[in-house]
Design an enzyme around this catalytic site. Sequence first.
Site, mmCIF file in Angstrom:
data_model
loop_
_atom_site.group_PDB
_atom_site.id
_atom_site.type_symbol
_atom_site.label_atom_id
_atom_site.label_comp_id
_atom_site.label_asym_id
_atom_site.label_seq_id
_atom_site.Cartn_x
_atom_site.Cartn_y
_atom_site.Cartn_z
ATOM 1 N N TYR A 155 -29.083 -16.905 -2.702
ATOM 2 C CA TYR A 155 -29.028 -18.218 -3.440
ATOM 3 C C TYR A 155 -27.713 -17.925 -4.302
ATOM 4 C CZ TYR A 155 -29.366 -22.102 -6.593
ATOM 5 O OH TYR A 155 -29.123 -23.167 -7.506
ATOM 6 N N GLU A 169 -23.846 -25.563 -5.018
ATOM 7 C CA GLU A 169 -24.862 -24.859 -4.572
ATOM 8 C C GLU A 169 -24.946 -24.511 -3.270
ATOM 9 O OE1 GLU A 169 -29.520 -25.246 -5.848
ATOM 10 O OE2 GLU A 169 -29.153 -26.418 -4.190
#
Length: 387
Positions: free
Chosen positions: A108, A196
């Site tokens: 991530y 993101e």
Amino acid sequence: MQLHEYQAKNILSEYNVPIPFGQVALSDSECEKISSSINGKVVIKAQVHAGGRGKAGGIKIVDNPLDAKKVAQDMIGGTLKTFQSGGTKFPINKVYVEEASDILKEFYLAVTMDFDEKCPVIILSTEGGMNIEEVAEKTPDKIMKIHVNPLIGPSPYKVRNLLYSLNLEKKISQQISNIIQNLYRIFKSLDCTLIEINPLAITNQEKVIALDAKITIDDDSIFRHSDIEELFDETQMNQSELKALRNDLAYIKLDGGKVGCMVNGAGLAMATMDITMKAGTAPANFLDVGGSASEERIEEAYKIIASDNDVEVILVNLFGGILRCDVAAKGIINGFENYNKSIPMVVVLRGTNSEDAKLLLENSELDISFAEDLPTAASEITKKLKK
């Protein structure tokens, strides 16, 4: 302003962030054609402004063009509701068709603002593909951060130290380091509030690629990015929120509330929302009409609140300054007369022409109770909800 995945990936590609090959399809036949050109497994992704698409059936892997066409037929023209969509069903107007990747490891990666530290922050986690809020709650030690001095950008030695702690091969670390630097360039250049990538994947071919991408642009900076403004997709917004946006109203629909709030000033709005809790219920919305709202804007605010079927009582809390209370009262009355829907109201008015406003509202056909302060307003709300 939030972008679709395919729009975000186009930007990533422009800034040399590696992405798998993919194209947008507006129909099942286009999806089949793109799938044929890829010649292998493809991933079909519903393009909606909501996370958690995979768990909700918005991401499918297929083996051939015919299956790709069938999946597109089911998706396009339908809706998608995810655990992150707040009860909203988002329309699926297009899908993104992307070549499947052989994944060895997922990370991530995000760049956002840390308002406590008053600076950008780079977030990296080994738990890629998972909901980052869940990771933060259950395994916070797996979330690593680099706070960035906005004058100099991400310090290379901080990035190297972070990647070194993961015991990655040099070839992989160098790729991730480049991606981090390029993401920060995007973040700064486009006035982003969030970038993101979840997941950022290492493939079996030892390449690091962005399998998903989310970019959110600061609304207050859009005037500097006319090309970005063109990417706005109004079909992905709650229609009441869209009407509010067009009328320069700050409005957010909230789930589970029964009290529609109309206030001028964000701080006053927060206090007003809190008082609904004291009344034993909850706010149905956040609505700030602004300090200089016109009669027309107040009328539109009333219509937006009244159109919400969850609203059983409207709480109006206005402090007359630049916005005169009598102007607000006329707007409320016009909203009632033109929308022709009356909802019980509790009204708190103070400041410029507040007595004139009370007289106007008393002589209207609206079901109104006046309160001198918010605690009294809470009691009035409780009474009206019990009727």
